[in-house]
Design a protein around this motif. Structure first.
Motif, PDB file in Angstrom:
ATOM      1  N   TRP A   1       0.865  -1.292   0.003  1.00 44.95           N
ATOM      2  CA  TRP A   1       0.083   0.026  -0.015  1.00 44.95           C
ATOM      3  C   TRP A   1       0.926   1.438  -0.067  1.00 44.95           C
ATOM      4  CZ3 TRP A   1      -4.256  -1.296  -1.631  1.00 44.95           C
ATOM      5  CH2 TRP A   1      -4.810  -2.420  -1.413  1.00 44.95           C
ATOM      6  N   MET A   2       1.938   1.031   0.759  1.00 47.56           N
ATOM      7  CA  MET A   2       3.035   2.346   0.717  1.00 47.56           C
ATOM      8  C   MET A   2       3.218   2.637  -0.692  1.00 47.56           C
ATOM      9  SD  MET A   2       5.904   3.972   2.163  1.00 47.56           S
ATOM     10  CE  MET A   2       7.211   2.985   2.379  1.00 47.56           C
ATOM     11  N   HIS A   3       3.751   1.483  -1.273  1.00 46.87           N
ATOM     12  CA  HIS A   3       4.101   1.594  -2.812  1.00 46.87           C
ATOM     13  C   HIS A   3       3.018   2.146  -3.628  1.00 46.87           C
ATOM     14  CE1 HIS A   3       7.237  -0.030  -5.484  1.00 46.87           C
ATOM     15  NE2 HIS A   3       5.990   0.030  -6.537  1.00 46.87           N
ATOM     16  N   ILE A   4       1.984   2.027  -3.336  1.00 49.25           N
ATOM     17  CA  ILE A   4       0.884   2.577  -4.187  1.00 49.25           C
ATOM     18  C   ILE A   4       0.577   4.068  -3.864  1.00 49.25           C
ATOM     19  CG2 ILE A   4      -1.653   2.622  -4.733  1.00 49.25           C
ATOM     20  CD1 ILE A   4      -1.344  -0.454  -4.304  1.00 49.25           C
ATOM     21  N   PHE A   5       0.416   4.349  -2.589  1.00 45.34           N
ATOM     22  CA  PHE A   5       0.141   5.868  -2.199  1.00 45.34           C
ATOM     23  C   PHE A   5       1.361   6.600  -1.977  1.00 45.34           C
ATOM     24  CE2 PHE A   5      -3.717   3.236  -0.936  1.00 45.34           C
ATOM     25  CZ  PHE A   5      -4.699   3.670  -1.756  1.00 45.34           C
ATOM     26  N   ASN A   6       2.552   6.180  -1.663  1.00 46.96           N
ATOM     27  CA  ASN A   6       3.702   6.867  -1.748  1.00 46.96           C
ATOM     28  C   ASN A   6       4.815   6.270  -2.078  1.00 46.96           C
ATOM     29  OD1 ASN A   6       5.372   9.117  -0.623  1.00 46.96           O
ATOM     30  ND2 ASN A   6       5.267   8.335   1.576  1.00 46.96           N
ATOM     31  N   THR A   7       4.723   5.957  -3.493  1.00 51.07           N
ATOM     32  CA  THR A   7       5.636   5.437  -4.090  1.00 51.07           C
ATOM     33  C   THR A   7       7.027   5.946  -3.635  1.00 51.07           C
ATOM     34  OG1 THR A   7       4.048   5.447  -5.715  1.00 51.07           O
ATOM     35  CG2 THR A   7       6.215   4.419  -6.514  1.00 51.07           C
ATOM     36  N   PRO A   8       7.916   5.036  -3.398  1.00 50.07           N
ATOM     37  CA  PRO A   8       9.155   5.502  -2.955  1.00 50.07           C
ATOM     38  C   PRO A   8      10.224   5.598  -4.121  1.00 50.07           C
ATOM     39  CG  PRO A   8       8.903   3.243  -2.395  1.00 50.07           C
ATOM     40  CD  PRO A   8       7.697   3.696  -2.957  1.00 50.07           C
ATOM     41  N   GLY A   9      11.138   6.562  -4.197  1.00 49.37           N
ATOM     42  CA  GLY A   9      12.002   6.631  -5.130  1.00 49.37           C
ATOM     43  C   GLY A   9      11.229   7.667  -6.346  1.00 49.37           C
ATOM     44  N   VAL A  10      10.351   8.246  -6.097  1.00 46.21           N
ATOM     45  CA  VAL A  10       9.696   9.178  -7.226  1.00 46.21           C
ATOM     46  C   VAL A  10       9.645  10.529  -6.733  1.00 46.21           C
ATOM     47  CG1 VAL A  10       7.545   9.715  -8.294  1.00 46.21           C
ATOM     48  CG2 VAL A  10       8.237   7.235  -8.042  1.00 46.21           C
ATOM     49  N   PRO A  11      10.075  11.650  -7.488  1.00 43.54           N
ATOM     50  CA  PRO A  11      10.165  13.078  -6.996  1.00 43.54           C
ATOM     51  C   PRO A  11       8.986  13.322  -6.412  1.00 43.54           C
ATOM     52  CG  PRO A  11      10.975  12.859  -9.272  1.00 43.54           C
ATOM     53  CD  PRO A  11      10.574  11.437  -8.913  1.00 43.54           C
ATOM     54  N   TRP A  12       9.053  14.186  -5.192  1.00 43.99           N
ATOM     55  CA  TRP A  12       7.913  14.593  -4.469  1.00 43.99           C
ATOM     56  C   TRP A  12       6.697  15.431  -5.382  1.00 43.99           C
ATOM     57  CZ3 TRP A  12       6.489  19.767  -4.450  1.00 43.99           C
ATOM     58  CH2 TRP A  12       7.542  20.648  -4.529  1.00 43.99           C
ATOM     59  N   TRP A  13       7.203  16.070  -6.356  1.00 42.27           N
ATOM     60  CA  TRP A  13       6.269  17.120  -7.078  1.00 42.27           C
ATOM     61  C   TRP A  13       5.381  15.832  -7.827  1.00 42.27           C
ATOM     62  CZ3 TRP A  13       7.505  16.004 -12.045  1.00 42.27           C
ATOM     63  CH2 TRP A  13       8.735  15.870 -12.447  1.00 42.27           C
ATOM     64  N   LEU A  14       5.654  14.587  -8.079  1.00 39.07           N
ATOM     65  CA  LEU A  14       4.641  13.674  -8.767  1.00 39.07           C
ATOM     66  C   LEU A  14       3.567  13.333  -7.909  1.00 39.07           C
ATOM     67  CD1 LEU A  14       7.092  11.561 -10.831  1.00 39.07           C
ATOM     68  CD2 LEU A  14       5.431  13.196 -11.802  1.00 39.07           C
ATOM     69  N   LYS A  15       3.751  13.619  -6.581  1.00 36.75           N
ATOM     70  CA  LYS A  15       2.887  13.149  -5.631  1.00 36.75           C
ATOM     71  C   LYS A  15       2.091  14.320  -5.086  1.00 36.75           C
ATOM     72  CE  LYS A  15       6.070   9.708  -4.290  1.00 36.75           C
ATOM     73  NZ  LYS A  15       7.244   9.342  -3.216  1.00 36.75           N
TER      74      LYS A  15
END
Lengths: 363, 164
Positions: free
Chosen positions: A244-258
């Motif tokens: 679920w973490m991977h889905i809602f707060n994908t690690p290793g992705v720039p913050w401005w994509l979230k």
């Protein structure tokens, strides 16, 4: 490989286009050729669900196995045999089988103003019967080999046991263990085995052209949809925090994509639903396509037979050869599609229970 | 299009049927099948390991046996060798002793013969001497019968003694 694909495209194209042309001609001079053979319609009739199991026609005599129609309409249950419809020509208690429109082939009730009302329909249809038959067969087979395993214990398998054992081992070793991992595969294995054998047996029964085989069960979107939903719910229920973490707060992705627009979470969430959707469509499309192609080759004989009886006999040699070839291919596809569905389910389960190591970076 | 339009009834029955199959098999079939498979795999694994160990032991045993056999053979050879040596020695010794005995017997026989011979010779000499003396006596008695002969003899002896 690309040659094969091109060949399929050609074949599929031939039979998707041809029926429409035939249909157009049908409409064009209706009345003149009442009994003209309509390949497209015939094929669709064969691969969709039905209220009776049509076996054969001899002249005006229709041999078919009727199934119970179960309807829930305006607070009342109505249960009667589908033979009451006289193969779709008669209505019973105000219900009839729609002859055209969106609800074509379904039981409807005509309202006073002429609109078609679809009651809640829990009828035992051709596909439902086929599912029951396959389910009974599967339960019987596996209960009996389960007993055999209790009896033989540490000795070599015997009879049907030795046919099914390699498949069970294959699913355990090549699908479950490799996709989910040695520590966690065990709680998913019963589902994977069940889904594999359910699809495989239904696929094989679908290829058998005589009763009680030949229903297009795994080529029905409702069936594949239910199977895909099972996979989806098991994935969702068994998924761990990492998933679920991977889905809602994908690690290793720039913050401005979230943030502020949660682009990645949306994409990932859509992915959660596309996975079972892909499972559903792949199985449905593959099995249906196989049935359409075989029926197409067979129909070709009658299409040519209409222009000249000799052309019909002539083409039958080629048609049957090609149909037999497709039958063999379908045997392969029956296994491959069951395998692919099971493998993808296992991979999704593997993703759901995987322990991530974020330090190593992500793709 | 009907083909991609799922029917509620089919969804319902499919869920029910598949759920039942899943439940029944998960409860009654899969556990015992999977357990049996696992047990058999373990059993085979153990049997294979045991076979390996046994094979290793057999190998060791065979080597031991061979060593033992070789030792026994060596020992037998040694014993036979010794026996042969002893036999040869015994034969040799016996031969030597027999030769010595024979030599001694021959020697003693020779000695006895010599002694006998000597005794005989002595006897003969004595006999001859006695006979000679008897003869000489007889001759002297014959010669010295006359007085003259006696006188002559005495004279000659005197002469001879004078000369000395």
């Amino acid at each position: 490989m690309s040659g094969l694909v091109a060949f399929w495209m050609f074949v599929a194209g031939l039979f998707f286009i041809a029926p429409q042309q035939l249909k157009a001609e049908d409409k064009h001079d209706e009345g003149h050729h009442k009994k003209e053979f309509n390949a497209g319609q015939k094929i669709i009739d064969h691969i969709v669900d039905a209220y009776e199991w049509h076996i054969l026609d001899i002249g005006d005599f229709h041999l078919s196995v009727p199934f119970p129609v179960i309807l829930y309409d305006e607070g009342n249950w109505h249960v009667f045999m589908s033979s009451k419809f006289k193969h779709g020509y008669a209505s019973y208690k105000g219900y009839e089988i729609a002859k055209e429109g969106n609800l074509k082939g379904k039981v409807i009730r005509k309202a006073e103003d002429g609109t078609e009302i679809r009651p809640l329909d829990l009828s035992i249809t051709k596909n439902v019967f086929s599912i029951f038959f396959a389910s009974g067969l599967i339960i019987f087979l596996f209960m009996s080999i389960s007993k055999a395993y209790k009896r033989t214990r540490k000795h070599a398998p015997k009879g049907i046991q030795s046919v099914l054992e390699p498949l069970i081992m294959f699913i355990r070793d090549e699908i479950a263990i490799t996709s989910i991992g040695r520590n966690k595969y065990e709680k998913f294995l019963p589902y994977l085995l069940t889904v594999f054998f359910f699809i495989f047996f239904n696929n094989l029964l679908g290829i058998v052209p005589i009763f009680p085989g030949g229903a297009n069960v795994t080529g029905n979107i409702a069936v594949t949809g239910v199977l895909a939903l099972f996979t989806f719910f098991i994935t969702a229920i068994r998924a761990n925090k990492n998933y679920w973490m991977h889905i809602f707060n994908t690690p290793g992705v720039p913050w401005w994509l979230k943030f502020p627009v949660p682009l990645m979470p949306i994409i990932e969430l859509v992915g959660v639903f596309t996975k079972p959707f892909v499972l559903m469509v792949r199985l449905f499309a593959n099995i249906t396509a196989g049935h359409i192609i075989i029926l197409g080759f067979i129909s070709l004989i009658f299409v040519f037979g209409q222009t000249s009886i000799f052309a019909g006999y002539g083409i039958s040699v080629i048609s049957i050869t090609l149909a037999i070839f497709i039958f063999f291919l379908e045997l392969l596809v029956a296994f491959i599609q069951a395998y692919v569905f099971t493998l993808l389910s296992a991979i999704y389960f593997g993703m759901a229970v995987e322990e991530h190591h974020h330090e190593e970076g992500h793709h | 299009m009907e083909l991609v339009n799922p029917g509620i009834g089919l969804i319902f029955w499919m869920t029910l049927a598949f759920g039942t199959v899943f439940f029944v098999l998960s409860k009654f079939a899969w556990p015992s099948i999977l357990r049996a498979l696992k047990e058999r795999e373990q059993h085979i694994e153990e049997a294979l390991q045991a076979a390996d160990i046994t094979k290793e032991e057999m190998k060791k045993l065979k080597i031991d046996n061979e060593k033992l056999l070789k030792e026994a053979k060596d020992e037998r050879d040694a014993i036979l060798n010794d026996a042969r040596k002893i036999r040869d020695k015994m034969i040799d010794e016996a031969r030597i002793r027999a030769n010595e005995e024979a030599d001694r017997i021959v020697e003693s026989a020779r000695e006895r013969i010599e002694n006998e011979k000597m005794a005989a010779m002595v006897e003969m000499k004595n006999q001859i001497a006695k006979v000679s003396i008897d003869i000489a006596e007889m001759i002297l008695r014959e010669k010295m019968k006359s007085d003259k002969a006696q006188t002559d003899f005495i004279e000659r002896i005197i002469d001879e003694s004078r000369l000395n």
